[in-house]
Scaffold this motif. Structure first.
Motif, PDB file in Angstrom:
ATOM      1  N   LEU A   1       0.957  -3.312  -0.618  1.00  0.00           N
ATOM      2  CA  LEU A   1       0.857  -2.740   0.719  1.00  0.00           C
ATOM      3  C   LEU A   1       1.547  -1.386   0.690  1.00  0.00           C
ATOM      4  O   LEU A   1       2.705  -1.283   0.264  1.00  0.00           O
ATOM      5  CB  LEU A   1       1.520  -3.649   1.750  1.00  0.00           C
ATOM      6  CG  LEU A   1       0.795  -4.958   2.047  1.00  0.00           C
ATOM      7  CD1 LEU A   1       1.628  -5.819   2.992  1.00  0.00           C
ATOM      8  CD2 LEU A   1      -0.571  -4.697   2.647  1.00  0.00           C
ATOM      9  N   GLU A   2       0.834  -0.368   1.114  1.00  0.00           N
ATOM     10  CA  GLU A   2       1.407   0.971   1.130  1.00  0.00           C
ATOM     11  C   GLU A   2       2.440   1.075   2.250  1.00  0.00           C
ATOM     12  O   GLU A   2       2.426   0.291   3.202  1.00  0.00           O
ATOM     13  CB  GLU A   2       0.284   1.996   1.298  1.00  0.00           C
ATOM     14  CG  GLU A   2      -0.671   1.993   0.111  1.00  0.00           C
ATOM     15  CD  GLU A   2      -1.836   2.951   0.274  1.00  0.00           C
ATOM     16  OE1 GLU A   2      -1.841   3.753   1.235  1.00  0.00           O
ATOM     17  OE2 GLU A   2      -2.752   2.892  -0.560  1.00  0.00           O
ATOM     18  N   ALA A   3       3.317   2.034   2.140  1.00  0.00           N
ATOM     19  CA  ALA A   3       4.432   2.185   3.080  1.00  0.00           C
ATOM     20  C   ALA A   3       3.969   2.306   4.525  1.00  0.00           C
ATOM     21  O   ALA A   3       4.654   1.856   5.434  1.00  0.00           O
ATOM     22  CB  ALA A   3       5.280   3.393   2.690  1.00  0.00           C
ATOM     23  N   THR A   4       2.800   2.893   4.748  1.00  0.00           N
ATOM     24  CA  THR A   4       2.301   3.100   6.106  1.00  0.00           C
ATOM     25  C   THR A   4       1.373   1.976   6.572  1.00  0.00           C
ATOM     26  O   THR A   4       0.861   2.028   7.688  1.00  0.00           O
ATOM     27  CB  THR A   4       1.524   4.429   6.183  1.00  0.00           C
ATOM     28  OG1 THR A   4       0.442   4.385   5.235  1.00  0.00           O
ATOM     29  CG2 THR A   4       2.428   5.609   5.891  1.00  0.00           C
ATOM     30  N   GLU A   5       1.199   0.956   5.754  1.00  0.00           N
ATOM     31  CA  GLU A   5       0.219  -0.090   6.024  1.00  0.00           C
ATOM     32  C   GLU A   5       0.855  -1.332   6.647  1.00  0.00           C
ATOM     33  O   GLU A   5       1.972  -1.704   6.310  1.00  0.00           O
ATOM     34  CB  GLU A   5      -0.412  -0.495   4.685  1.00  0.00           C
ATOM     35  CG  GLU A   5      -1.871  -0.698   4.710  1.00  0.00           C
ATOM     36  CD  GLU A   5      -2.453  -0.897   3.316  1.00  0.00           C
ATOM     37  OE1 GLU A   5      -3.673  -0.969   3.257  1.00  0.00           O
ATOM     38  OE2 GLU A   5      -1.726  -0.984   2.320  1.00  0.00           O
ATOM     39  N   THR A   6       0.087  -1.982   7.521  1.00  0.00           N
ATOM     40  CA  THR A   6       0.487  -3.284   8.039  1.00  0.00           C
ATOM     41  C   THR A   6      -0.065  -4.363   7.112  1.00  0.00           C
ATOM     42  O   THR A   6      -0.915  -4.091   6.256  1.00  0.00           O
ATOM     43  CB  THR A   6      -0.083  -3.511   9.444  1.00  0.00           C
ATOM     44  OG1 THR A   6      -1.511  -3.526   9.357  1.00  0.00           O
ATOM     45  CG2 THR A   6       0.381  -2.425  10.421  1.00  0.00           C
ATOM     46  N   ILE A   7       0.377  -5.583   7.313  1.00  0.00           N
ATOM     47  CA  ILE A   7      -0.133  -6.704   6.526  1.00  0.00           C
ATOM     48  C   ILE A   7      -1.645  -6.822   6.702  1.00  0.00           C
ATOM     49  O   ILE A   7      -2.387  -7.062   5.748  1.00  0.00           O
ATOM     50  CB  ILE A   7       0.570  -8.012   6.925  1.00  0.00           C
ATOM     51  CG1 ILE A   7       2.063  -7.909   6.633  1.00  0.00           C
ATOM     52  CG2 ILE A   7      -0.040  -9.209   6.200  1.00  0.00           C
ATOM     53  CD1 ILE A   7       2.902  -8.947   7.335  1.00  0.00           C
TER      54      ILE A   7
ATOM     55  N   HIS B   1       9.374  -5.370  -2.939  1.00  0.00           N
ATOM     56  CA  HIS B   1       8.361  -4.682  -2.144  1.00  0.00           C
ATOM     57  C   HIS B   1       7.307  -5.692  -1.698  1.00  0.00           C
ATOM     58  O   HIS B   1       7.308  -6.834  -2.139  1.00  0.00           O
ATOM     59  CB  HIS B   1       7.729  -3.539  -2.951  1.00  0.00           C
ATOM     60  CG  HIS B   1       7.135  -3.984  -4.252  1.00  0.00           C
ATOM     61  ND1 HIS B   1       7.912  -4.304  -5.354  1.00  0.00           N
ATOM     62  CD2 HIS B   1       5.858  -4.186  -4.627  1.00  0.00           C
ATOM     63  CE1 HIS B   1       7.127  -4.674  -6.349  1.00  0.00           C
ATOM     64  NE2 HIS B   1       5.873  -4.629  -5.937  1.00  0.00           N
ATOM     65  N   GLU B   2       6.399  -5.260  -0.826  1.00  0.00           N
ATOM     66  CA  GLU B   2       5.390  -6.159  -0.255  1.00  0.00           C
ATOM     67  C   GLU B   2       4.047  -6.029  -0.965  1.00  0.00           C
ATOM     68  O   GLU B   2       3.630  -4.929  -1.329  1.00  0.00           O
ATOM     69  CB  GLU B   2       5.144  -5.830   1.217  1.00  0.00           C
ATOM     70  CG  GLU B   2       6.255  -6.194   2.144  1.00  0.00           C
ATOM     71  CD  GLU B   2       5.904  -5.818   3.568  1.00  0.00           C
ATOM     72  OE1 GLU B   2       5.835  -6.726   4.405  1.00  0.00           O
ATOM     73  OE2 GLU B   2       5.705  -4.612   3.840  1.00  0.00           O
ATOM     74  N   THR B   3       3.364  -7.174  -1.085  1.00  0.00           N
ATOM     75  CA  THR B   3       2.003  -7.200  -1.593  1.00  0.00           C
ATOM     76  C   THR B   3       1.153  -8.104  -0.706  1.00  0.00           C
ATOM     77  O   THR B   3       1.662  -8.884   0.105  1.00  0.00           O
ATOM     78  CB  THR B   3       1.939  -7.708  -3.046  1.00  0.00           C
ATOM     79  OG1 THR B   3       2.575  -8.982  -3.121  1.00  0.00           O
ATOM     80  CG2 THR B   3       2.596  -6.728  -4.000  1.00  0.00           C
ATOM     81  N   PHE B   4      -0.155  -7.982  -0.886  1.00  0.00           N
ATOM     82  CA  PHE B   4      -1.153  -8.784  -0.167  1.00  0.00           C
ATOM     83  C   PHE B   4      -1.918  -9.577  -1.214  1.00  0.00           C
ATOM     84  O   PHE B   4      -2.453  -8.997  -2.166  1.00  0.00           O
ATOM     85  CB  PHE B   4      -2.092  -7.842   0.599  1.00  0.00           C
ATOM     86  CG  PHE B   4      -3.258  -8.529   1.251  1.00  0.00           C
ATOM     87  CD1 PHE B   4      -3.147  -9.030   2.532  1.00  0.00           C
ATOM     88  CD2 PHE B   4      -4.467  -8.659   0.577  1.00  0.00           C
ATOM     89  CE1 PHE B   4      -4.230  -9.648   3.143  1.00  0.00           C
ATOM     90  CE2 PHE B   4      -5.547  -9.276   1.179  1.00  0.00           C
ATOM     91  CZ  PHE B   4      -5.428  -9.772   2.462  1.00  0.00           C
TER      92      PHE B   4
ATOM     93  N   ARG C   1      -8.218  -4.502   2.975  1.00  0.00           N
ATOM     94  CA  ARG C   1      -8.964  -3.453   2.263  1.00  0.00           C
ATOM     95  C   ARG C   1      -9.091  -3.790   0.786  1.00  0.00           C
ATOM     96  O   ARG C   1     -10.068  -3.419   0.130  1.00  0.00           O
ATOM     97  CB  ARG C   1      -8.323  -2.088   2.468  1.00  0.00           C
ATOM     98  CG  ARG C   1      -7.000  -1.937   1.760  1.00  0.00           C
ATOM     99  CD  ARG C   1      -6.428  -0.541   1.702  1.00  0.00           C
ATOM    100  NE  ARG C   1      -5.042  -0.606   1.311  1.00  0.00           N
ATOM    101  CZ  ARG C   1      -4.625  -0.834   0.057  1.00  0.00           C
ATOM    102  NH1 ARG C   1      -5.496  -1.001  -0.905  1.00  0.00           N
ATOM    103  NH2 ARG C   1      -3.331  -0.890  -0.208  1.00  0.00           N
ATOM    104  N   GLU C   2      -8.065  -4.490   0.233  1.00  0.00           N
ATOM    105  CA  GLU C   2      -8.100  -4.861  -1.183  1.00  0.00           C
ATOM    106  C   GLU C   2      -9.307  -5.736  -1.501  1.00  0.00           C
ATOM    107  O   GLU C   2      -9.894  -5.621  -2.567  1.00  0.00           O
ATOM    108  CB  GLU C   2      -6.814  -5.596  -1.580  1.00  0.00           C
ATOM    109  CG  GLU C   2      -5.570  -4.748  -1.569  1.00  0.00           C
ATOM    110  CD  GLU C   2      -5.504  -3.723  -2.698  1.00  0.00           C
ATOM    111  OE1 GLU C   2      -6.324  -3.791  -3.652  1.00  0.00           O
ATOM    112  OE2 GLU C   2      -4.633  -2.847  -2.624  1.00  0.00           O
ATOM    113  N   ILE C   3      -9.647  -6.621  -0.573  1.00  0.00           N
ATOM    114  CA  ILE C   3     -10.778  -7.529  -0.795  1.00  0.00           C
ATOM    115  C   ILE C   3     -12.069  -6.738  -0.919  1.00  0.00           C
ATOM    116  O   ILE C   3     -12.841  -6.942  -1.853  1.00  0.00           O
ATOM    117  CB  ILE C   3     -10.878  -8.565   0.341  1.00  0.00           C
ATOM    118  CG1 ILE C   3      -9.598  -9.400   0.414  1.00  0.00           C
ATOM    119  CG2 ILE C   3     -12.106  -9.451   0.159  1.00  0.00           C
ATOM    120  CD1 ILE C   3      -9.494 -10.272   1.655  1.00  0.00           C
ATOM    121  N   GLU C   4     -12.282  -5.815   0.011  1.00  0.00           N
ATOM    122  CA  GLU C   4     -13.513  -5.030  -0.033  1.00  0.00           C
ATOM    123  C   GLU C   4     -13.523  -4.075  -1.225  1.00  0.00           C
ATOM    124  O   GLU C   4     -14.542  -3.911  -1.893  1.00  0.00           O
ATOM    125  CB  GLU C   4     -13.720  -4.255   1.266  1.00  0.00           C
ATOM    126  CG  GLU C   4     -15.068  -3.563   1.302  1.00  0.00           C
ATOM    127  CD  GLU C   4     -15.430  -3.000   2.653  1.00  0.00           C
ATOM    128  OE1 GLU C   4     -16.540  -2.439   2.756  1.00  0.00           O
ATOM    129  OE2 GLU C   4     -14.642  -3.113   3.601  1.00  0.00           O
TER     130      GLU C   4
END
Length: 192
Positions: free
Chosen positions: A66-72, A29-32, A77-80
């Protein structure tokens, strides 16, 4: 329930599943991931002791799934959320996608991590930490961190930027990312 995109080992999309299932079943899966750096230091977070996964360990400055509906781009948002720092995606420098594996009994985290650097100068007052996620922010000299990630040294000095206290930490004090992940980050930091 948090849904994420699921990929095969070649980073080809195959569907969606819950975050819980991808960790239980070892699905890609994807992460940021965003590492804060300045001319001298790299900044790491110490995770809250209230975290379900890897409490009180050191980790990437800010990171998340990254949620399924989210772009990279949505990963900023994680930073804030975690640090209280507003950053525009255009301010980040991409390191690329790094495969990261944490394989433990009952927890198999297979990530395609979109890794970024946020290069700026930082003061303790820049941060408003999300207490249930982040305990503190620490500075490590970049060259020391590179040597740690490259396994040239076992420990480095780490300064809590809010309290001013200094401790010695090693990779055993970090979330157990695969050594290849740490080595990939070290290689990128050489050029910053």
């Amino acid at each position: 329930m948090e849904w994420v995109k699921v990929f095969d080992e070649n980073f080809q999309w195959v569907g969606e599943d819950t975050r819980e299932n991808v960790h239980r079943q070892g699905k890609w899966h994807e992460t940021f991931h965003c590492w804060f750096v300045d001319r001298q230091f790299i900044y790491v977070q110490k995770r809250s002791d209230a975290k379900n996964d890897f409490p009180s360990l050191f980790d990437i400055t800010a990171a998340g799934h990254l949620e399924a509906t989210e772009t990279i781009e949505g990963g900023v948002r994680e930073i804030e959320e975690e640090l209280g720092v507003k950053v525009q995606f255009s301010q980040l420098t991409s390191v690329g996608v790094v495969q990261d594996i944490i394989d433990l009994p009952g927890f198999q985290d297979y990530e395609f991590a979109h890794v970024f650097l946020y290069v700026s100068s930082f003061e303790p007052t820049d941060f408003t930490l999300q207490e249930e996620e982040v305990d503190s922010i620490h500075a490590i000299k970049k060259e020391d961190f590179i040597r740690l990630c490259s396994q040239e040294v076992n420990n480095v000095r780490c300064r809590n930027i809010m309290m001013g206290t200094v401790t010695e930490i090693g990779l055993v004090d970090f979330v157990p990312h695969h050594i290849n992940y740490f080595e990939a980050i070290a290689k990128k930091l050489v050029f910053v």
